[in-house]
Enzyme design. Structure first.
Site, PDB file in Angstrom:
ATOM      1  N   HIS A 119       0.723  -1.177  -0.011  1.00 50.37           N
ATOM      2  CA  HIS A 119      -0.054  -0.010  -0.079  1.00 50.37           C
ATOM      3  C   HIS A 119       0.769   1.215   0.106  1.00 50.37           C
ATOM      4  O   HIS A 119       1.973   1.281   0.469  1.00 50.37           O
ATOM      5  CB  HIS A 119      -0.863   0.061   1.213  1.00 50.37           C
ATOM      6  CG  HIS A 119      -0.252  -0.062   2.397  1.00 50.37           C
ATOM      7  ND1 HIS A 119       0.173   0.929   3.133  1.00 50.37           N
ATOM      8  CD2 HIS A 119       0.030  -1.428   3.201  1.00 50.37           C
ATOM      9  CE1 HIS A 119       0.787   0.416   4.436  1.00 50.37           C
ATOM     10  NE2 HIS A 119       0.815  -0.678   4.344  1.00 50.37           N
ATOM     11  N   ASP A 120       0.394   2.153  -0.606  1.00 51.84           N
ATOM     12  CA  ASP A 120       0.902   3.841  -0.818  1.00 51.84           C
ATOM     13  C   ASP A 120       2.327   3.742  -1.219  1.00 51.84           C
ATOM     14  O   ASP A 120       3.087   4.524  -1.026  1.00 51.84           O
ATOM     15  CB  ASP A 120       0.935   4.210   0.620  1.00 51.84           C
ATOM     16  CG  ASP A 120      -0.395   4.342   1.502  1.00 51.84           C
ATOM     17  OD1 ASP A 120      -1.142   5.067   1.086  1.00 51.84           O
ATOM     18  OD2 ASP A 120      -0.764   3.255   2.408  1.00 51.84           O
ATOM     19  N   GLY A 137       5.134  -1.065   2.400  1.00 50.69           N
ATOM     20  CA  GLY A 137       4.302   0.168   2.298  1.00 50.69           C
ATOM     21  C   GLY A 137       5.072   1.338   2.214  1.00 50.69           C
ATOM     22  O   GLY A 137       6.401   1.618   2.845  1.00 50.69           O
TER      23      GLY A 137
END
Length: 255
Positions: A119-120, A137
């Site tokens: 994520h991100d 992440g």
């Protein structure tokens, strides 16, 4: 262009010439632009935006929920640009509201099998990820970087433009632009001179970057002292890129 054995949610938006193979699953709130090919058994969940002329191979998983215990079902995104090649068993997760709210992949990237983007993460343009490269992440990979097979990138780490990580590297600090890194934990191992030549850097530019590398790593200077020395050579775009990276580093750099 959509195989009769594919499952496409009626709320997905696909350009007329998108190809979807058998047993692929396209979820709601997925938008796919023209010229993109989705292989058999691929699963794409939304919200996900995919640009033009991408080739997405079989058994890929795109846009699944982030592997973050704080995630509570928020409508975060995966954004993929144009002309990317994404090979078998890659997994790209959406972002989280605690950070960007999206995971983003730019244009013209060559991403081999079993690559994971958590994520991100933000991936630039013209990168190469060899098989099994894994991003935790909040990772940023800048333009033209190359990750060797099974490279492991710690959360919040940045890998600079034109940098190179060797096979099996575990990277826990930022890798500056133009630098070759390898090992567990990764250490600097010289300038990525061959990569620079292949991308059109002149002999003069490479010579200037060799000098910058020696200033940063071999002159016995503390990081701030090395940055001060590099500022004396400011005015050259390649040195300015390096300085901007060093000045904005939050995890410090591999040394």
């Amino acid at each position: 262009m959509i195989h009769p054995q594919a499952v496409v949610d009626p709320r997905a938006e696909l350009a007329d010439d998108v190809t979807v193979g058998p047993f692929a699953v396209i979820g709601a709130d997925v938008r796919i632009d023209s010229g993109t090919t989705i292989g058999p058994h691929a699963v794409i969940e939304g919200p996900t935006r995919i640009g033009k002329d991408n080739r997405i191979y079989q058994f890929v998983s795109l846009g699944a929920a982030p592997q973050d215990k704080k995630y509570k079902g928020e409508a975060t995104e995966l954004i993929i640009g144009d002309r990317n090649l994404i090979r078998e068993y890659c997994t790209f997760n959406r972002g989280t509201v605690q950070d960007l709210g999206y995971t983003q992949v730019g244009d013209d990237n060559w991403i081999m099998a079993y690559v994971h983007l958590a994520h991100d993460c933000v991936v630039g343009n013209h990168t190469i990820f060899a098989n099994g490269a894994t991003l935790a992440g909040h990772v940023t990979i800048e333009d033209y970087a190359i990750l060797g097979g099974f490279s492991l990138i710690h959360q919040f780490v940045r890998v600079g433009a034109y940098a190179f990580t060797g096979m099996g590297s575990a990277v826990s600090r930022d890798v500056p632009p133009y630098v070759t890194a390898s090992g567990n934990l990764a250490k600097p191992h010289g300038l990525n001179a061959e990569g620079l030549r292949r991308n059109g850097f002149t002999g003069e530019q490479i010579s200037r970057l060799r000098h910058a590398y020696k200033t940063l790593y071999r002159a016995g200077l503390r990081l701030e002292e090395a940055m001060d020395a590099l500022r004396a050579d400011a005015g050259h775009p390649e040195i300015e890129r390096l300085l901007r990276f060093l000045e904005s580093s939050k995890r410090s750099i591999i040394r």
